[in-house]
Design a protein around this motif. Structure first.
Motif, short mmCIF file in Angstrom:
data_model
loop_
_atom_site.label_atom_id
_atom_site.label_comp_id
_atom_site.label_asym_id
_atom_site.label_seq_id
_atom_site.Cartn_x
_atom_site.Cartn_y
_atom_site.Cartn_z
N TYR A 141 0.74 -1.05 0.16
CA TYR A 141 0.00 0.05 0.02
C TYR A 141 0.85 1.15 -0.08
CZ TYR A 141 -4.38 -2.72 0.97
OH TYR A 141 -5.40 -3.18 0.84
N ASN A 158 -15.54 10.01 6.20
CA ASN A 158 -15.58 8.35 6.46
C ASN A 158 -17.00 7.99 6.07
OD1 ASN A 158 -13.00 7.45 7.43
ND2 ASN A 158 -13.54 8.93 9.22
N LEU A 166 -16.65 -6.21 1.97
CA LEU A 166 -15.51 -5.28 1.69
C LEU A 166 -15.43 -4.04 2.93
CD1 LEU A 166 -16.21 -4.20 -1.92
CD2 LEU A 166 -14.20 -5.41 -1.12
N GLU A 169 -13.14 -5.92 5.58
CA GLU A 169 -11.88 -5.91 5.08
C GLU A 169 -11.26 -4.45 5.24
OE1 GLU A 169 -11.67 -7.03 1.03
OE2 GLU A 169 -12.44 -9.25 1.44
N TYR A 170 -11.94 -3.44 4.80
CA TYR A 170 -11.37 -2.18 5.10
C TYR A 170 -11.19 -1.88 6.67
CZ TYR A 170 -11.28 2.84 5.53
OH TYR A 170 -10.84 4.13 6.04
N TRP A 173 -8.10 -3.54 7.99
CA TRP A 173 -7.04 -2.95 7.56
C TRP A 173 -6.64 -1.41 8.27
CZ3 TRP A 173 -6.59 1.81 4.63
CH2 TRP A 173 -5.31 2.11 4.16
N LEU A 174 -7.79 -0.74 8.28
CA LEU A 174 -7.87 0.50 9.12
C LEU A 174 -7.58 0.63 10.39
CD1 LEU A 174 -8.56 3.63 8.74
CD2 LEU A 174 -10.65 3.17 9.43
N LEU A 206 -8.99 5.96 3.43
CA LEU A 206 -10.22 5.33 2.59
C LEU A 206 -9.72 5.61 1.26
CD1 LEU A 206 -12.79 4.22 2.21
CD2 LEU A 206 -14.01 6.14 2.27
N TRP A 209 -6.84 2.71 0.37
CA TRP A 209 -7.24 1.35 0.29
C TRP A 209 -8.12 1.31 -0.87
CZ3 TRP A 209 -12.45 -0.71 0.87
CH2 TRP A 209 -12.50 -1.90 0.95
N ILE A 210 -9.01 2.37 -1.48
CA ILE A 210 -9.81 2.22 -2.57
C ILE A 210 -8.84 2.26 -3.69
CG2 ILE A 210 -11.31 3.55 -3.97
CD1 ILE A 210 -12.86 4.53 -1.64
N ASN A 213 -6.85 -1.31 -4.15
CA ASN A 213 -7.68 -2.63 -4.34
C ASN A 213 -8.40 -2.38 -5.81
OD1 ASN A 213 -7.23 -4.52 -1.99
ND2 ASN A 213 -7.63 -2.53 -0.98
#
Length: 384
Positions: A141, A158, A166, A169-170, A173-174, A206, A209-210, A213
């Motif tokens: 990342y 947010n 999803l 998963e986010y 990670w966050l 955010l 991450w977007i 992925n």
């Protein structure tokens, strides 16, 4: 499909009637119960709300909500709207997610790169620490984090709607990153506003991450249906002090509050754009009071009336600046004892689009005073 849109709140509000919108009281572990579902049951970080803001609600949803297909996050005053500027319903959310992976807030644009934008209001070293933790825990990342800091666009608040898979998963990670950052930075000296550092840090994460992925993103339209609670509180305090004639005290409180909560004056908080006007009006009132000029004090003791009056005087000056000195404007200026001080403050702060020629307007204002034998209004001209 089962769709739930959680509305993060720390205050009472007019909740949408549509039952897919579920008010969630964030930080309930530390405050009086509002009567909503709270983020302090089950697996929770509710007590960390002063540091995480609405993320304590995001964490609670991640850990405790299993029985839904689509999860959404919005705020008590920020919602996703459809093309008719109405609240989106379940069918509309589901239709979007047939073609997209995630709905987020429409992109905002900073005037400079995000790193510098963040540094204007917060400790940028905290942002660098996020990058360091990403390097260690999620090195794939890292290029996307560097890119996000170098760009101007960002998502805010947010706000999102996506599948539960999803979302989980986010969130994993966050919070893996933020919990590690929390162990490495010291926020004990931060004021109340900056203490919500992890909420601020998460906003650009955010996007990271977007992008990493390669998600199909739908930029939603955000409707701001109410002013920020702290903005409302500041205006109410100013209104009361103006009513009492305590202009100096109001000014001191105004700047103290803005220092603690600079976000109250942001466009997304002060949706009527009144905070800059209140600042100017307080300066005018204090200066007039110091110089023995009646001005605003004679006009009204109601802050809302002051704001209307300010806008009307500004309109008069705008007309003056293009050579239109109509009888109605002239009478308004003289009848309401508009002082030279007020005229100067408005002209100094107005944009060229609003008042094209401030010098011409100033001269016209002086001519109106002279014509009507109201030179008393020019007191203070020598000082400015």
């Amino acid at each position: 499909m089962n769709t739930k849109i959680f509305t993060m709140t720390h205050r009472k509000f007019d909740a949408p009637e549509d039952q897919i919108y579920i008010p969630l009281h964030v930080g309930r572990a530390l405050t009086e119960d509002l009567g909503y579902l709270g983020d302090d049951t089950g697996e929770s970080i509710s007590a960390s709300n002063p540091y995480y803001g609405e993320l304590t609600g995001v964490y609670w949803v991640w850990k405790n909500i299993q029985d839904t297909d689509i999860i959404g996050i919005c705020h008590y005053r920020r919602f996703f709207l459809n093309k008719d500027r109405e609240l989106m319903n379940q069918q509309e959310y589901e239709a979007v997610l047939k073609d997209y992976d995630i709905m987020v807030s429409n992109k905002a644009q900073a005037e400079e790169c995000y790193q510098n934008y963040y540094a204007q209001a917060h400790n940028v070293e905290d942002l660098f620490m996020v990058g360091k933790v990403i390097d260690e825990k999620y090195p794939d990342y890292s290029p996307y984090f560097a890119s996000a800091l170098a760009q101007k666009d960002y998502y805010y608040g947010n706000l999102m709607v996506t599948s539960r898979t999803l979302f989980a998963e986010y969130a994993k990670w966050l919070f893996t990153i933020l919990f590690e950052v929390e162990q490495r930075i010291d926020v004990s000296s931060y004021d109340l506003y900056n203490r919500r550092v992890f909420g601020f840090l998460s906003e650009q994460m955010l996007k990271v991450w977007i992008d990493k992925n390669k998600l199909r993103v739908y930029d939603g339209t955000i409707g701001i249906l109410a002013e920020k609670a702290e903005t409302v509180e500041l205006k109410l305090a100013m209104k009361q002090l103006v009513k009492m004639g305590e202009y100096t005290q109001a000014t001191q409180m105004f700047y103290e509050y803005i220092k603690l909560r600079p976000d109250v004056s942001l466009e997304l908080s002060d949706i009527r754009g009144e905070i800059p006007l209140i600042e100017q009006l307080l300066y005018i009132a204090v200066t007039e009071q110091q110089q023995g000029i009646t001005g605003l004090a004679a006009y009204s003791n109601d802050l809302n009336e002051w704001i209307k009056h300010f806008c009307r005087v500004r309109d008069c000056l705008a007309h003056f600046s293009i050579g239109k000195i109509g009888k109605a404007d002239e009478q308004y200026i003289t009848k309401n004892q508009v002082s030279w001080i007020m005229g100067k403050v408005i002209l100094i702060n107005a944009s060229k689009e609003t008042i094209p020629d401030s010098s011409r307007a100033l001269q016209a204002l002086y001519d109106v005073y002279q014509k009507n034998g109201n030179m008393q209004a020019c007191r203070g001209l020598e000082q400015g």
